[in-house]
Design a protein around this motif. Structure first.
Motif, PDB file in Angstrom:
ATOM      1  N   GLY A   1     -19.650  36.733  24.507  1.00  0.00           N
ATOM      2  CA  GLY A   1     -19.979  38.152  24.474  1.00  0.00           C
ATOM      3  C   GLY A   1     -21.273  38.363  23.722  1.00  0.00           C
ATOM      4  O   GLY A   1     -21.559  37.655  22.746  1.00  0.00           O
ATOM      5  N   GLN A   2     -22.066  39.318  24.164  1.00  0.00           N
ATOM      6  CA  GLN A   2     -23.370  39.539  23.553  1.00  0.00           C
ATOM      7  C   GLN A   2     -23.722  41.016  23.551  1.00  0.00           C
ATOM      8  O   GLN A   2     -23.437  41.726  24.518  1.00  0.00           O
ATOM      9  CB  GLN A   2     -24.457  38.740  24.290  1.00  0.00           C
ATOM     10  CG  GLN A   2     -25.824  38.786  23.613  1.00  0.00           C
ATOM     11  CD  GLN A   2     -26.878  38.045  24.407  1.00  0.00           C
ATOM     12  OE1 GLN A   2     -27.007  38.238  25.601  1.00  0.00           O
ATOM     13  NE2 GLN A   2     -27.619  37.186  23.745  1.00  0.00           N
ATOM     14  N   VAL A   3     -24.323  41.467  22.462  1.00  0.00           N
ATOM     15  CA  VAL A   3     -24.864  42.823  22.357  1.00  0.00           C
ATOM     16  C   VAL A   3     -26.264  42.715  21.781  1.00  0.00           C
ATOM     17  O   VAL A   3     -26.590  41.775  21.049  1.00  0.00           O
ATOM     18  CB  VAL A   3     -23.992  43.732  21.467  1.00  0.00           C
ATOM     19  CG1 VAL A   3     -22.632  43.964  22.095  1.00  0.00           C
ATOM     20  CG2 VAL A   3     -23.834  43.130  20.072  1.00  0.00           C
ATOM     21  N   ASP A   4     -27.102  43.690  22.113  1.00  0.00           N
ATOM     22  CA  ASP A   4     -28.462  43.689  21.593  1.00  0.00           C
ATOM     23  C   ASP A   4     -28.623  44.793  20.556  1.00  0.00           C
ATOM     24  O   ASP A   4     -27.676  45.495  20.204  1.00  0.00           O
ATOM     25  CB  ASP A   4     -29.475  43.863  22.727  1.00  0.00           C
ATOM     26  CG  ASP A   4     -29.213  45.118  23.551  1.00  0.00           C
ATOM     27  OD1 ASP A   4     -28.377  45.939  23.129  1.00  0.00           O
ATOM     28  OD2 ASP A   4     -29.835  45.279  24.612  1.00  0.00           O
ATOM     29  N   SER A   5     -29.841  44.926  20.069  1.00  0.00           N
ATOM     30  CA  SER A   5     -30.104  45.872  18.987  1.00  0.00           C
ATOM     31  C   SER A   5     -29.956  47.324  19.421  1.00  0.00           C
ATOM     32  O   SER A   5     -29.750  48.203  18.578  1.00  0.00           O
ATOM     33  CB  SER A   5     -31.520  45.640  18.444  1.00  0.00           C
ATOM     34  OG  SER A   5     -32.484  45.814  19.477  1.00  0.00           O
ATOM     35  N   LYS A   6     -30.052  47.618  20.730  1.00  0.00           N
ATOM     36  CA  LYS A   6     -29.943  49.000  21.183  1.00  0.00           C
ATOM     37  C   LYS A   6     -28.565  49.577  20.875  1.00  0.00           C
ATOM     38  O   LYS A   6     -28.430  50.737  20.484  1.00  0.00           O
ATOM     39  CB  LYS A   6     -30.223  49.082  22.680  1.00  0.00           C
ATOM     40  CG  LYS A   6     -31.649  48.713  23.058  1.00  0.00           C
ATOM     41  CD  LYS A   6     -31.869  48.815  24.561  1.00  0.00           C
ATOM     42  CE  LYS A   6     -33.293  48.436  24.933  1.00  0.00           C
ATOM     43  NZ  LYS A   6     -33.512  48.518  26.406  1.00  0.00           N
ATOM     44  N   ILE A   7     -27.515  48.777  21.054  1.00  0.00           N
ATOM     45  CA  ILE A   7     -26.157  49.243  20.768  1.00  0.00           C
ATOM     46  C   ILE A   7     -25.961  49.422  19.272  1.00  0.00           C
ATOM     47  O   ILE A   7     -25.340  50.393  18.818  1.00  0.00           O
ATOM     48  CB  ILE A   7     -25.133  48.258  21.349  1.00  0.00           C
ATOM     49  CG1 ILE A   7     -25.251  48.211  22.879  1.00  0.00           C
ATOM     50  CG2 ILE A   7     -23.718  48.642  20.941  1.00  0.00           C
ATOM     51  CD1 ILE A   7     -24.309  47.240  23.535  1.00  0.00           C
ATOM     52  N   ILE A   8     -26.493  48.499  18.471  1.00  0.00           N
ATOM     53  CA  ILE A   8     -26.307  48.569  17.024  1.00  0.00           C
ATOM     54  C   ILE A   8     -27.062  49.743  16.432  1.00  0.00           C
ATOM     55  O   ILE A   8     -26.553  50.459  15.564  1.00  0.00           O
ATOM     56  CB  ILE A   8     -26.752  47.243  16.388  1.00  0.00           C
ATOM     57  CG1 ILE A   8     -25.890  46.098  16.915  1.00  0.00           C
ATOM     58  CG2 ILE A   8     -26.679  47.311  14.870  1.00  0.00           C
ATOM     59  CD1 ILE A   8     -26.314  44.737  16.422  1.00  0.00           C
ATOM     60  N   GLU A   9     -28.280  49.974  16.912  1.00  0.00           N
ATOM     61  CA  GLU A   9     -29.092  51.068  16.355  1.00  0.00           C
ATOM     62  C   GLU A   9     -28.567  52.438  16.729  1.00  0.00           C
ATOM     63  O   GLU A   9     -28.877  53.419  16.053  1.00  0.00           O
ATOM     64  CB  GLU A   9     -30.536  50.913  16.846  1.00  0.00           C
ATOM     65  CG  GLU A   9     -31.250  49.689  16.289  1.00  0.00           C
ATOM     66  CD  GLU A   9     -32.608  49.483  16.922  1.00  0.00           C
ATOM     67  OE1 GLU A   9     -32.917  50.248  17.869  1.00  0.00           O
ATOM     68  OE2 GLU A   9     -33.338  48.578  16.492  1.00  0.00           O
ATOM     69  N   SER A  10     -27.769  52.535  17.785  1.00  0.00           N
ATOM     70  CA  SER A  10     -27.257  53.836  18.215  1.00  0.00           C
ATOM     71  C   SER A  10     -26.010  54.268  17.455  1.00  0.00           C
ATOM     72  O   SER A  10     -25.478  55.339  17.725  1.00  0.00           O
ATOM     73  CB  SER A  10     -26.947  53.800  19.721  1.00  0.00           C
ATOM     74  OG  SER A  10     -25.916  52.849  19.990  1.00  0.00           O
ATOM     75  N   ARG A  11     -25.555  53.454  16.505  1.00  0.00           N
ATOM     76  CA  ARG A  11     -24.316  53.777  15.789  1.00  0.00           C
ATOM     77  C   ARG A  11     -24.620  54.084  14.319  1.00  0.00           C
ATOM     78  O   ARG A  11     -25.307  53.299  13.652  1.00  0.00           O
ATOM     79  CB  ARG A  11     -23.335  52.605  15.876  1.00  0.00           C
ATOM     80  CG  ARG A  11     -22.942  52.275  17.311  1.00  0.00           C
ATOM     81  CD  ARG A  11     -21.885  51.215  17.357  1.00  0.00           C
ATOM     82  NE  ARG A  11     -21.350  51.038  18.696  1.00  0.00           N
ATOM     83  CZ  ARG A  11     -20.280  50.310  18.989  1.00  0.00           C
ATOM     84  NH1 ARG A  11     -19.638  49.682  18.025  1.00  0.00           N
ATOM     85  NH2 ARG A  11     -19.865  50.210  20.237  1.00  0.00           N
ATOM     86  N   PRO A  12     -24.095  55.198  13.806  1.00  0.00           N
ATOM     87  CA  PRO A  12     -24.300  55.532  12.389  1.00  0.00           C
ATOM     88  C   PRO A  12     -23.313  54.765  11.511  1.00  0.00           C
ATOM     89  O   PRO A  12     -22.239  55.264  11.149  1.00  0.00           O
ATOM     90  CB  PRO A  12     -24.039  57.043  12.356  1.00  0.00           C
ATOM     91  CG  PRO A  12     -23.078  57.278  13.484  1.00  0.00           C
ATOM     92  CD  PRO A  12     -23.387  56.266  14.545  1.00  0.00           C
ATOM     93  N   VAL A  13     -23.636  53.539  11.158  1.00  0.00           N
ATOM     94  CA  VAL A  13     -22.739  52.674  10.401  1.00  0.00           C
ATOM     95  C   VAL A  13     -23.395  52.274   9.092  1.00  0.00           C
ATOM     96  O   VAL A  13     -24.610  52.359   8.919  1.00  0.00           O
ATOM     97  CB  VAL A  13     -22.356  51.421  11.218  1.00  0.00           C
ATOM     98  CG1 VAL A  13     -21.529  51.818  12.434  1.00  0.00           C
ATOM     99  CG2 VAL A  13     -23.602  50.668  11.654  1.00  0.00           C
ATOM    100  N   MET A  14     -22.550  51.778   8.175  1.00  0.00           N
ATOM    101  CA  MET A  14     -23.032  51.362   6.861  1.00  0.00           C
ATOM    102  C   MET A  14     -23.299  49.864   6.782  1.00  0.00           C
ATOM    103  O   MET A  14     -24.061  49.411   5.937  1.00  0.00           O
ATOM    104  CB  MET A  14     -22.013  51.754   5.777  1.00  0.00           C
ATOM    105  CG  MET A  14     -21.824  53.246   5.635  1.00  0.00           C
ATOM    106  SD  MET A  14     -23.300  54.055   5.034  1.00  0.00           S
ATOM    107  CE  MET A  14     -23.478  53.285   3.442  1.00  0.00           C
ATOM    108  N   ASN A  15     -22.635  49.066   7.632  1.00  0.00           N
ATOM    109  CA  ASN A  15     -22.829  47.621   7.597  1.00  0.00           C
ATOM    110  C   ASN A  15     -22.824  47.073   9.013  1.00  0.00           C
ATOM    111  O   ASN A  15     -22.461  47.764   9.975  1.00  0.00           O
ATOM    112  CB  ASN A  15     -21.748  46.942   6.740  1.00  0.00           C
ATOM    113  CG  ASN A  15     -20.347  47.373   7.136  1.00  0.00           C
ATOM    114  OD1 ASN A  15     -19.983  47.321   8.307  1.00  0.00           O
ATOM    115  ND2 ASN A  15     -19.558  47.807   6.160  1.00  0.00           N
ATOM    116  N   ALA A  16     -23.230  45.807   9.130  1.00  0.00           N
ATOM    117  CA  ALA A  16     -23.357  45.180  10.442  1.00  0.00           C
ATOM    118  C   ALA A  16     -22.005  44.935  11.089  1.00  0.00           C
ATOM    119  O   ALA A  16     -21.876  44.958  12.309  1.00  0.00           O
ATOM    120  CB  ALA A  16     -24.128  43.865  10.307  1.00  0.00           C
ATOM    121  N   THR A  17     -20.983  44.694  10.290  1.00  0.00           N
ATOM    122  CA  THR A  17     -19.656  44.424  10.853  1.00  0.00           C
ATOM    123  C   THR A  17     -19.114  45.650  11.577  1.00  0.00           C
ATOM    124  O   THR A  17     -18.576  45.547  12.684  1.00  0.00           O
ATOM    125  CB  THR A  17     -18.693  43.991   9.742  1.00  0.00           C
ATOM    126  OG1 THR A  17     -19.279  42.927   8.989  1.00  0.00           O
ATOM    127  CG2 THR A  17     -17.380  43.503  10.335  1.00  0.00           C
TER     128      THR A  17
END
Length: 353
Positions: A149-165
């Motif tokens: 499974g793979q995700v890129d930075s676009k999915i991560i940057e679109s979420r208001p989260v405090m940590n990478a997990t």
């Protein structure tokens, strides 16, 4: 006599016929051979009319090994060596040189008077998604047989989260994110494909090839995340990868990148939903304690004289002492609201990343 003469002339006639036929075949063969030689010489002269072209293929950083170099007019070509160099022989004048490589845009160069070419390849962002990181190498998604499974930075940057997990929660199938509490900044645990063993176990997390805690990585620095779910990953990383592998690749700079400034902030309000009811005077506290100790069959903690002094201070704190020392014993008659001292009604916390 006539019959004998005919018998003598007939063999001579047959010999003449065979001689004429042999001469005809020889003449035809010589004409065909001459025509073939003429065609061969023409082709040789055409081939010798081309020129030799040399060049180097690079991505503006380092040479590209194994790039395909093709002459479109006659479909002849070669590949680049370990230094990115190539050589093409018998290239027609004005030909078009086509250079292609996986992950890069195909380049075409129209020949002019130059005999040495410098070809700079550009990355094809549309085809990079088709390449999956598998261990120490890459593989096309179409040829991949393992569970990845793979995700890129676009999915991560679109979420208001405090940590990478937390950014990976629900983004990759079979990757379970288990928070330890309701605090958004609390540490979390990772699990791939359910229960691992009776002793537990967690996947191996590698950030740019180095094992570390995923919560220590800034979500804004992540370029892509790949999760290897099969036990086949143990063939590369050993027994530590038996519970899965999480490969994190961080962002890197480039020559064509511009300076950017980004801001990410979060605001949190923390307040207790319910607090116990507390007494507001010291004498009430003393009577409750005496009642509790009496019900337990123990000696009372406060005597009646001290309780009366507490009531007097609560009624008129200006004319009654807040504390007293009797026979070397300190007795406090006043009241302190420790809940008010220790807890504020509203706690505002602003985290700037």
């Amino acid at each position: 006599m006539r019959k004998k003469k005919n018998q003598i002339e007939r063999p001579l006639f047959n010999r003449r016929v065979w001689l004429f036929f042999a001469l005809l075949v020889t003449t035809v063969s010589m004409m065909a051979s001459g025509r073939e030689n003429t065609l061969t010489d023409g082709i040789r002269n055409t081939q010798q009319s081309g020129t030799t072209i040399t060049g180097i293929v690079t991505d503006n950083k380092e040479p590209i090994i194994g790039a395909s170099v093709l002459v479109k007019e006659n479909q002849t070509g070669t590949i680049t060596d370990f230094d990115g160099n190539f050589t093409l022989h018998n290239v027609p004048a004005g030909a078009t040189i086509q250079v292609s490589y996986i992950g890069y845009l195909t380049q075409e160069v129209k020949l002019g008077s130059e005999r040495h070419l410098l070809i700079v390849m550009k990355e094809d962002s549309q085809t990079l998604d088709e390449v999956i990181v598998v261990g120490y190498g890459t593989q096309k998604k179409a040829n991949l047989t393992g569970a990845v499974g793979q995700v890129d930075s676009k999915i991560i940057e679109s979420r208001p989260v405090m940590n990478a997990t937390s950014a990976l929660q629900g983004a990759i199938p079979n990757l379970q994110i288990l928070p330890s509490s309701g605090d958004p900044t609390a540490s979390t645990t990772l699990n791939v494909r359910g229960t691992t063993s009776i002793n537990g176990g967690s996947p191996l997390v590698l950030v740019d090839g180095v094992e570390m805690d995923l919560d220590m990585v800034n979500p804004n620095d992540i370029a892509n995340v790949t999760v290897l779910k099969d036990a086949a990953a143990s063939a590369i990383y050993g027994v530590r990868a038996a519970f899965g592998v999480v490969l994190v690749t961080t962002k890197s700079g480039g020559t064509d990148m511009k300076t950017t400034v980004s801001y990410s902030g979060s605001v949190a309000f923390s307040q207790a939903t319910r607090l116990p009811s507390m007494v507001k005077t010291s004498w009430e506290h003393a009577e409750f304690v005496n009642t509790a100790t009496g019900n337990a069959g123990a000696q009372k903690s406060f005597n009646l004289e001290d309780i009366e002094r507490m009531k007097a201070y609560a009624a008129d704190p200006q004319n009654n002492p807040e504390y007293d020392i009797v026979k070397g014993k300190f007795t406090f008659y006043g009241y302190t609201d420790w809940v008010e001292r220790m807890l504020k009604k509203l706690l505002l916390r602003i985290d700037i990343m």
